[in-house]
Enzyme design. Structure first.
Site: not given
Length: 390
Positions: A180, A232
């Site tokens: 990201d 996650y």
């Protein structure tokens, strides 16, 4: 962007009583393909989008850090001398975590840490939060770029990406990789960033969407997610367990030829997690190769297969994401998949420009028939990475 800049200036003035010394921005990102590969030292292929987070900043005469966000009430204030990552919480952990990570980088390089000045920082954004478009990395990268300049640290963009990852891992507590931040810092118009998460080498790859009459639609399901959630983290643990069982340092060391041995060694769930990462790495490489040889209209099957893998092997999709993808496909999308960490957020659909409105309207109607909340659907284009605005 002009509106965001004006809002950012006005918001800073309303919080701190003066005009900012400068404005910096960083974009959110869409990951075209390559999900949950980054922390496995694999390949990813994100692109920066035109929606951005802005930080207005000014240097202070003392060593206080004050941060404000137009999305949250109040001003959070800490001292640079007492910047403890374990004491930073909530939204302010993102910008202050970056400040901590940058001060650590300055200390490790022998820089003048005691001479770092305090800052006033005010954040404004049009990156939708919780939509899988990496609003958190946009904050981290905008703040990192501003502090790097104002503190005179001279760090390169790949170093800043690592600082953003450290802040998110150590301070926020989200076990994310570096994709990201890399996309937000290194993006270029009409290009994706092929990222080798093992070497951290990047290559800018022409997308050619506009020339082919194609565009990307984001379908924000408005179902929120958090990377710090157990889902996650549990996927990451499964990948690490699979790598250990296979005798490798990371799943990057494995390829499709290793799947039969993995199936024999691993329990069913761990095998499916490993199979996703191995096959997703290959899909990234196949997508880039296809862009170069056949053009963007030919990459749809890889997007579709990626979603199936995330739905069935990695089990990170949701009913809303599945409906967004399947309805876009039925309506003629070239390809579609969920994007981001999963458990909510957004899907993307690669569509012909002539079909974009029909696909968007049809997906919205499908959500209505299913009794889901109306999705937010909007186009995005590959855009420039983090930059100083003024």
């Amino acid at each position: 962007m002009t509106d965001l800049l004006q809002r950012g200036r006005e918001y800073f003035s309303s919080q701190f009583g003066a005009a900012p010394g400068g404005l910096w921005s960083a974009p959110g990102r869409v990951n075209l393909i390559g999900e949950h590969t980054d922390y496995n030292d694999g390949f990813a292929f994100p692109l920066a989008i035109e929606k951005r987070t802005l930080v207005a900043a000014s240097v202070r005469a003392d060593r206080r850090l004050r941060v404000a966000s137009s999305s949250f009430p109040g001003v959070v204030e800490v001292s640079l001398d007492g910047l403890d990552p374990d004491a930073l919480h909530g939204w302010a952990a993102y910008p202050l975590g970056v400040a901590w990570a940058m001060s650590e980088a300055a200390r490790e390089s022998g820089g003048p840490v005691d001479g770092l000045a305090g800052m006033d920082l005010a954040l404004s954004s049009d990156v939708p939060a919780g939509a899988g478009l990496s609003s958190s990395a946009a904050v981290e990268c905008a703040v990192a770029l501003a502090l790097n300049e104002l503190w005179g640290l001279g760090l390169g963009r790949q170093q800043l990406a690592r600082i953003g990852r450290l802040a998110e891992n150590r301070v926020v507590g989200a076990p994310t990789g570096i994709m990201d931040q890399s996309a937000s810092l290194l993006g270029e118009p009409d290009h994706g960033i092929l990222l080798d998460c093992q070497s951290l080498q990047t290559e800018s790859i022409a997308l050619g969407f506009a020339g082919a009459g194609l565009g990307l639609l984001v379908i924000d399901t408005r179902t929120s997610h958090s990377h710090a959630d157990g889902g996650y983290a549990s996927r990451r643990r499964s990948c690490e367990e699979g790598a250990r069982a296979m005798g490798v340092g990371s799943l990057r060391a494995l390829g499709p030829a290793d799947l039969p041995r993995a199936a024999a060694l691993l329990d069913t769930q761990t095998f499916r997690r490993v199979r996703h990462v191995i096959s997703e790495n290959q899909r990234v490489l196949d997508t880039v190769a296809t862009l170069r040889t056949r053009g963007p209209a030919a990459i749809g099957p890889f997007l579709n297969a990626s979603h199936v893998s995330m739905r069935d092997d990695f089990e990170i999709s949701t009913a809303e994401l599945d409906l967004a993808v399947s309805s876009a496909q039925v309506l003629g999308a070239v390809g579609a998949r969920m994007t981001g960490g999963g458990f909510g957020g957004a899907a993307i659909a690669l569509v012909r420009d002539s079909d974009a409105r029909r696909v968007a309207e049809g997906v919205a109607q499908a959500f209505d028939r299913a009794g889901f909340a109306a999705p937010r659907i909007f186009p995005v284009t590959a855009s420039e990475g983090a930059r100083r605005e003024s």
